[in-house]
Scaffold this motif. Structure first.
Motif, PDB file in Angstrom:
ATOM      1  N   LEU A  32       0.830  -1.204   0.000  1.00  0.00           N
ATOM      2  CA  LEU A  32       0.000   0.000   0.000  1.00  0.00           C
ATOM      3  C   LEU A  32       0.864   1.254   0.000  1.00  0.00           C
ATOM      4  O   LEU A  32       0.643   2.180  -0.783  1.00  0.00           O
ATOM      5  CB  LEU A  32      -0.950   0.008   1.197  1.00  0.00           C
ATOM      6  CG  LEU A  32      -1.756   1.304   1.408  1.00  0.00           C
ATOM      7  CD1 LEU A  32      -2.792   1.478   0.309  1.00  0.00           C
ATOM      8  CD2 LEU A  32      -2.425   1.305   2.768  1.00  0.00           C
ATOM      9  N   LEU A  33       1.869   1.289   0.863  1.00  0.00           N
ATOM     10  CA  LEU A  33       2.738   2.469   0.949  1.00  0.00           C
ATOM     11  C   LEU A  33       3.515   2.696  -0.340  1.00  0.00           C
ATOM     12  O   LEU A  33       3.643   3.832  -0.804  1.00  0.00           O
ATOM     13  CB  LEU A  33       3.701   2.326   2.135  1.00  0.00           C
ATOM     14  CG  LEU A  33       3.062   2.428   3.515  1.00  0.00           C
ATOM     15  CD1 LEU A  33       4.083   2.096   4.601  1.00  0.00           C
ATOM     16  CD2 LEU A  33       2.477   3.817   3.735  1.00  0.00           C
ATOM     17  N   VAL A  34       4.029   1.621  -0.929  1.00  0.00           N
ATOM     18  CA  VAL A  34       4.770   1.739  -2.187  1.00  0.00           C
ATOM     19  C   VAL A  34       3.851   2.261  -3.293  1.00  0.00           C
ATOM     20  O   VAL A  34       4.213   3.182  -4.038  1.00  0.00           O
ATOM     21  CB  VAL A  34       5.412   0.383  -2.582  1.00  0.00           C
ATOM     22  CG1 VAL A  34       5.925   0.408  -4.012  1.00  0.00           C
ATOM     23  CG2 VAL A  34       6.534   0.030  -1.611  1.00  0.00           C
ATOM     24  N   LEU A  35       2.664   1.678  -3.387  1.00  0.00           N
ATOM     25  CA  LEU A  35       1.726   2.114  -4.420  1.00  0.00           C
ATOM     26  C   LEU A  35       1.265   3.547  -4.207  1.00  0.00           C
ATOM     27  O   LEU A  35       1.128   4.315  -5.167  1.00  0.00           O
ATOM     28  CB  LEU A  35       0.519   1.172  -4.484  1.00  0.00           C
ATOM     29  CG  LEU A  35       0.797  -0.235  -4.999  1.00  0.00           C
ATOM     30  CD1 LEU A  35      -0.444  -1.106  -4.874  1.00  0.00           C
ATOM     31  CD2 LEU A  35       1.287  -0.202  -6.439  1.00  0.00           C
ATOM     32  N   GLN A  36       1.041   3.927  -2.955  1.00  0.00           N
ATOM     33  CA  GLN A  36       0.618   5.296  -2.662  1.00  0.00           C
ATOM     34  C   GLN A  36       1.723   6.277  -3.031  1.00  0.00           C
ATOM     35  O   GLN A  36       1.453   7.325  -3.627  1.00  0.00           O
ATOM     36  CB  GLN A  36       0.229   5.442  -1.192  1.00  0.00           C
ATOM     37  CG  GLN A  36      -0.341   6.818  -0.858  1.00  0.00           C
ATOM     38  CD  GLN A  36      -0.851   6.930   0.568  1.00  0.00           C
ATOM     39  OE1 GLN A  36      -1.033   5.941   1.254  1.00  0.00           O
ATOM     40  NE2 GLN A  36      -1.077   8.137   1.012  1.00  0.00           N
ATOM     41  N   ALA A  37       2.978   5.934  -2.711  1.00  0.00           N
ATOM     42  CA  ALA A  37       4.099   6.816  -3.048  1.00  0.00           C
ATOM     43  C   ALA A  37       4.319   6.899  -4.555  1.00  0.00           C
ATOM     44  O   ALA A  37       4.631   7.957  -5.097  1.00  0.00           O
ATOM     45  CB  ALA A  37       5.376   6.322  -2.354  1.00  0.00           C
ATOM     46  N   ALA A  38       4.124   5.768  -5.240  1.00  0.00           N
ATOM     47  CA  ALA A  38       4.402   5.722  -6.677  1.00  0.00           C
ATOM     48  C   ALA A  38       3.257   6.263  -7.528  1.00  0.00           C
ATOM     49  O   ALA A  38       3.504   6.910  -8.552  1.00  0.00           O
ATOM     50  CB  ALA A  38       4.716   4.285  -7.098  1.00  0.00           C
ATOM     51  N   ALA A  39       2.015   5.994  -7.123  1.00  0.00           N
ATOM     52  CA  ALA A  39       0.899   6.311  -8.016  1.00  0.00           C
ATOM     53  C   ALA A  39      -0.198   7.152  -7.369  1.00  0.00           C
ATOM     54  O   ALA A  39      -1.185   7.473  -8.026  1.00  0.00           O
ATOM     55  CB  ALA A  39       0.300   5.016  -8.564  1.00  0.00           C
ATOM     56  N   GLY A  40      -0.068   7.466  -6.103  1.00  0.00           N
ATOM     57  CA  GLY A  40      -1.064   8.314  -5.451  1.00  0.00           C
ATOM     58  C   GLY A  40      -2.087   7.552  -4.626  1.00  0.00           C
ATOM     59  O   GLY A  40      -2.250   6.344  -4.741  1.00  0.00           O
ATOM     60  N   ARG A  41      -2.750   8.306  -3.813  1.00  0.00           N
ATOM     61  CA  ARG A  41      -3.710   7.802  -2.838  1.00  0.00           C
ATOM     62  C   ARG A  41      -4.884   7.060  -3.479  1.00  0.00           C
ATOM     63  O   ARG A  41      -5.250   5.979  -3.048  1.00  0.00           O
ATOM     64  CB  ARG A  41      -4.170   9.014  -2.033  1.00  0.00           C
ATOM     65  CG  ARG A  41      -5.340   8.848  -1.161  1.00  0.00           C
ATOM     66  CD  ARG A  41      -5.728  10.230  -0.594  1.00  0.00           C
ATOM     67  NE  ARG A  41      -6.980  10.152   0.092  1.00  0.00           N
ATOM     68  CZ  ARG A  41      -7.104  10.151   1.418  1.00  0.00           C
ATOM     69  NH1 ARG A  41      -6.045  10.244   2.164  1.00  0.00           N
ATOM     70  NH2 ARG A  41      -8.279  10.069   1.973  1.00  0.00           N
TER      71      ARG A  41
END
Length: 147
Positions: A32-41
């Protein structure tokens, strides 16, 4: 020391389920954190959450089968077990997805810590409690039941 050993022997299944469930939860949060950092909330709580759940389902099946319930099934029986596991996990992944959508997109839960929006993490924590309890019940009573 003997009492501790007896305790771990008696409650091995539940303790190992909590341990490996904890690892799966950490993996879920990390993705979740990686995806949020890479592609947004919004992506992390939407389509990214679907990918996240698929990866965590595969990890959970392997750990549950191998370490928690120590399944000895092979061939058709193992395939049936896998299909049941994935089916139940898809059901709880849908519940996770609904909770994430409601919490992040509809309610807009926000929690600012150290200058970061940790709202999605808070919502994911609530979702994981629901998912972990449901998954244990499905695994214990239906998928890896002792015959």
């Amino acid at each position: 020391m003997q009492k501790i050993k007896l305790f771990f022997t008696k409650y091995y299944e539940a303790l190992s389920y909590l341990f490996f469930g904890g690892l799966a939860t950490l993996l879920n949060f990390a993705i979740l954190l990686v995806l949020q950092a890479a592609a947004g909330r919004e992506f992390a709580a939407g389509a990214g959450n679907v990918l996240n759940n698929a990866l965590c389902i595969l990890f959970a099946y392997w750990t549950n089968r191998t370490f928690v319930f120590k399944s000895k099934n092979h061939g058709k029986a193992a395939w049936s077990e896998f299909v049941q596991f994935v089916s139940c996990r898809i059901a709880t992944a849908v519940a996770d997805q609904i909770i994430m959508w409601l919490g992040v997109t509809v309610l807009g839960v926000t929690l600012w810590l150290f200058g970061k929006d940790c709202g999605p993490l808070l919502v994911k924590l609530v979702a994981q409690v629901v998912v972990i309890v449901s998954n244990y019940v499905f695994s214990k009573l239906f998928i890896f039941k002792k015959k």
